[in-house]
Scaffold this motif. Structure first.
Motif, PDB file in Angstrom:
ATOM      1  N   TYR A   3      -3.032  13.094   3.274  1.00 19.89           N
ATOM      2  CA  TYR A   3      -2.844  11.700   2.861  1.00 19.89           C
ATOM      3  C   TYR A   3      -3.388  11.474   1.457  1.00 19.89           C
ATOM      4  O   TYR A   3      -2.753  10.804   0.644  1.00 19.89           O
ATOM      5  N   LEU A   6      -0.948  12.808  -1.065  1.00 21.67           N
ATOM      6  CA  LEU A   6       0.242  11.955  -1.147  1.00 21.67           C
ATOM      7  C   LEU A   6      -0.077  10.634  -1.844  1.00 21.67           C
ATOM      8  O   LEU A   6       0.705  10.162  -2.664  1.00 21.67           O
ATOM      9  N   ALA A   7      -1.234  10.048  -1.524  1.00 21.58           N
ATOM     10  CA  ALA A   7      -1.618   8.788  -2.158  1.00 21.58           C
ATOM     11  C   ALA A   7      -1.767   8.968  -3.667  1.00 21.58           C
ATOM     12  O   ALA A   7      -1.294   8.138  -4.450  1.00 21.58           O
ATOM     13  N   ASP A   8      -2.398  10.049  -4.088  1.00 14.72           N
ATOM     14  CA  ASP A   8      -2.528  10.334  -5.522  1.00 14.72           C
ATOM     15  C   ASP A   8      -1.154  10.470  -6.172  1.00 14.72           C
ATOM     16  O   ASP A   8      -0.913   9.936  -7.256  1.00 14.72           O
ATOM     17  N   GLU A   9      -0.272  11.176  -5.518  1.00 18.06           N
ATOM     18  CA  GLU A   9       1.076  11.370  -6.057  1.00 18.06           C
ATOM     19  C   GLU A   9       1.805  10.037  -6.198  1.00 18.06           C
ATOM     20  O   GLU A   9       2.424   9.769  -7.226  1.00 18.06           O
ATOM     21  N   TRP A  10       1.713   9.183  -5.191  1.00 24.13           N
ATOM     22  CA  TRP A  10       2.375   7.873  -5.241  1.00 24.13           C
ATOM     23  C   TRP A  10       1.792   7.010  -6.350  1.00 24.13           C
ATOM     24  O   TRP A  10       2.524   6.317  -7.056  1.00 24.13           O
ATOM     25  N   LEU A  11       0.472   7.039  -6.500  1.00 22.18           N
ATOM     26  CA  LEU A  11      -0.168   6.249  -7.551  1.00 22.18           C
ATOM     27  C   LEU A  11       0.257   6.708  -8.942  1.00 22.18           C
ATOM     28  O   LEU A  11       0.556   5.892  -9.810  1.00 22.18           O
ATOM     29  N   LYS A  13       3.035   8.297  -9.739  1.00 25.73           N
ATOM     30  CA  LYS A  13       4.447   7.927  -9.921  1.00 25.73           C
ATOM     31  C   LYS A  13       4.606   6.447 -10.255  1.00 25.73           C
ATOM     32  O   LYS A  13       5.538   6.065 -10.943  1.00 25.73           O
ATOM     33  N   ALA A  14       3.677   5.615  -9.773  1.00 27.05           N
ATOM     34  CA  ALA A  14       3.726   4.172 -10.042  1.00 27.05           C
ATOM     35  C   ALA A  14       3.127   3.827 -11.403  1.00 27.05           C
ATOM     36  O   ALA A  14       3.118   2.669 -11.798  1.00 27.05           O
TER      37      ALA A  14
END
Length: 65
Positions: A3, A6-11, A13-14
């Motif tokens: 998690y 994934l959270a780092d990746e989403w952040l 990308k945002a």
């Protein structure tokens, strides 16, 4: 662990800039933003933020703001 990755990746990308091993030194409220002094391994530096999210675990940022 998955998690967190994934959270780092989403952040990222945002468009979020992640700062690990960094502490808050001070916070000053400006008109519609905040000037935050951060202390990292590379020394002290200021950033400007429209929104503050306290992830310190002991509300350090909230106390300063």
């Amino acid at each position: 662990m998955v998690y967190a990755c994934l959270a780092d990746e989403w952040l990222v990308k945002a468009g979020t800039v992640l700062k690990y091993h960094t502490m808050v030194g001070s916070v000053q409220k400006q008109d519609s933003s905040y000037r935050v002094t951060l202390c990292g391994k590379d020394g002290l530096y200021d950033i400007e933020a429209k929104l503050l999210i306290d992830c310190t675990g002991d509300a350090n940022l909230a106390k300063m703001a």
